[in-house]
Design a protein around this motif. Sequence first.
Motif, PDB file in Angstrom:
ATOM      1  N   PRO A 247       0.495  -0.846   0.479  1.00  0.00           N
ATOM      2  CA  PRO A 247      -0.281  -0.194   0.164  1.00  0.00           C
ATOM      3  C   PRO A 247       0.727   1.582  -0.082  1.00  0.00           C
ATOM      4  CG  PRO A 247       0.205  -1.120   2.139  1.00  0.00           C
ATOM      5  CD  PRO A 247       0.844  -1.814   0.966  1.00  0.00           C
ATOM      6  N   LEU A 248       0.086   1.964  -0.612  1.00  0.00           N
ATOM      7  CA  LEU A 248       1.146   4.048  -0.279  1.00  0.00           C
ATOM      8  C   LEU A 248      -0.030   4.396   0.411  1.00  0.00           C
ATOM      9  CD1 LEU A 248       1.418   4.134  -4.666  1.00  0.00           C
ATOM     10  CD2 LEU A 248       3.227   3.664  -2.305  1.00  0.00           C
ATOM     11  N   ASP A 249      -0.991   4.269   1.364  1.00  0.00           N
ATOM     12  CA  ASP A 249      -1.572   5.295   1.666  1.00  0.00           C
ATOM     13  C   ASP A 249      -2.160   5.017   3.015  1.00  0.00           C
ATOM     14  OD1 ASP A 249      -1.840   7.852   2.123  1.00  0.00           O
ATOM     15  OD2 ASP A 249      -3.977   7.640   1.278  1.00  0.00           O
ATOM     16  N   GLY A 250      -1.582   4.266   3.624  1.00  0.00           N
ATOM     17  CA  GLY A 250      -2.243   3.490   5.073  1.00  0.00           C
ATOM     18  C   GLY A 250      -3.287   2.517   4.633  1.00  0.00           C
ATOM     19  N   GLY A 251      -3.555   1.820   3.573  1.00  0.00           N
ATOM     20  CA  GLY A 251      -4.154   0.609   3.404  1.00  0.00           C
ATOM     21  C   GLY A 251      -3.809  -0.649   3.681  1.00  0.00           C
ATOM     22  N   ALA A 252      -4.289  -1.623   2.969  1.00  0.00           N
ATOM     23  CA  ALA A 252      -3.680  -2.781   3.563  1.00  0.00           C
ATOM     24  C   ALA A 252      -3.388  -3.657   2.051  1.00  0.00           C
ATOM     25  CB  ALA A 252      -4.904  -3.719   3.634  1.00  0.00           C
ATOM     26  N   VAL A 253      -3.045  -2.884   0.525  1.00  0.00           N
ATOM     27  CA  VAL A 253      -2.816  -3.629  -0.011  1.00  0.00           C
ATOM     28  C   VAL A 253      -3.035  -2.172  -0.557  1.00  0.00           C
ATOM     29  CG1 VAL A 253      -4.665  -4.427  -1.164  1.00  0.00           C
ATOM     30  CG2 VAL A 253      -2.465  -5.796  -1.457  1.00  0.00           C
ATOM     31  N   MET A 254      -2.452  -1.988  -2.010  1.00  0.00           N
ATOM     32  CA  MET A 254      -2.755  -1.642  -3.418  1.00  0.00           C
ATOM     33  C   MET A 254      -2.959  -2.950  -4.427  1.00  0.00           C
ATOM     34  SD  MET A 254      -3.098   1.715  -5.424  1.00  0.00           S
ATOM     35  CE  MET A 254      -1.720   2.981  -4.354  1.00  0.00           C
ATOM     36  N   THR A 255      -3.963  -1.968  -5.111  1.00  0.00           N
ATOM     37  CA  THR A 255      -4.479  -2.909  -6.624  1.00  0.00           C
ATOM     38  C   THR A 255      -4.871  -2.434  -7.849  1.00  0.00           C
ATOM     39  OG1 THR A 255      -6.650  -2.467  -5.897  1.00  0.00           O
ATOM     40  CG2 THR A 255      -5.656  -4.567  -4.582  1.00  0.00           C
TER      41      THR A 255
END
Length: 389
Positions: A247-255
């Motif tokens: 992730p880039l912004d505090g999430g769990a994963v980027m998709t």
Amino acid sequence: MLMRGGTSKGAYFLAGDLPAEPAPRDDLLLRVMGSPDPRQIDGLGGAHPLTSKVAVVSASTDAEADVDYLFLQVGVGTPDVSDRQNCGNLLAGVGPFAVERGLVAAGEGRTSVRIRMLNTGDLAVASFPTPEGRVDYTGSAEISGVPGAAAPVVIEFPQRGSPLLPTGRARDLVADVPVTCVDNGMPTVLIAASSLGVTGYETPTDLEADQALAERLREIRLEAGKLMGLGDVEGTTVPKLSLLAPPLDGGAVMTRTFIPVRCHTSIGVLGAASVAAGLRIEGGVGRAVVRLPAHGDRVRIEHPTGFLDIETTLAYDIPGAEPGAEPGAEPGAEPGVEPGAATSAASGAAPSAVASAVPVARRTAVVRTARKIFDGTVFPRPAGAAQHP
């Protein structure tokens, strides 16, 4: 009625207003949406798969549902109408539409509508505000990919009867690429972006322009479709493919999700539900990139235009044990082999002990919004009119 549901837009019809047989129904819908034409200039479609959708709604004969919802994906540049998948975004508008059309009586202040999704037979419950017995689309809920705010539509999905892992394994080797095949409402193939030579942070436009990547994804999708029990998926829209990156912004994963050829500008609700569940599976490909929260069930899925929050509760069922029991060591398993981490020998992966603990998604919930855009009469293109896209 034309409605925005989540980050998609589509035409909502009562089933009784359309031909009962699929062939004449689909022919009519192609003419309504302006297909086949890449611009869909002569119909309601918006020249993109996300805006070329149809919801068909009727009173349900199922005692556990109030209404039935059939989703149809209408091709843009091709004369195709597919019922091979659900759409969780248009699902957000089904409850309000049912109240608007008198299929369900509005509750005092808030209404919950039980929805049977005919594409798969799964159930969902959508809850939304109905002050003074009328659907209220105004509110303060914001979702990524949609400007402004609207009333929240809370959608809950009970536990499904079909396997969360269609192949029976947490990891398969497909076209020489490690993947996790998962279905928590949408058949989805999870792939680490790095395993395909991309970062997972590229724009959808850049990814769509990568012809080598497109060919690799097609190869993976066709092979994975057979492993997932979907048969030949050449002409279908499932399974979806989600590339995963940290992730880039505090999430769990980027998709970055392919649906299946175009890259989604965000992510579908049911696709996100499958991603969220897949990230929690021990031994899955997502475990190397995911940053799961320390507490709680909410998982933030980052995508090209923002994020989508999904609440998912995962448990493991062990044969002979109480449902939801924590997984224990596998009889005869090799040291270090996690429950659910068996791989596919048939697809070229190294053999491993068959997992005794079966992951199950106990609960999935998401907040979306919907809005009525217009309600009236649509005039389809005349039957038999020549097409010159």
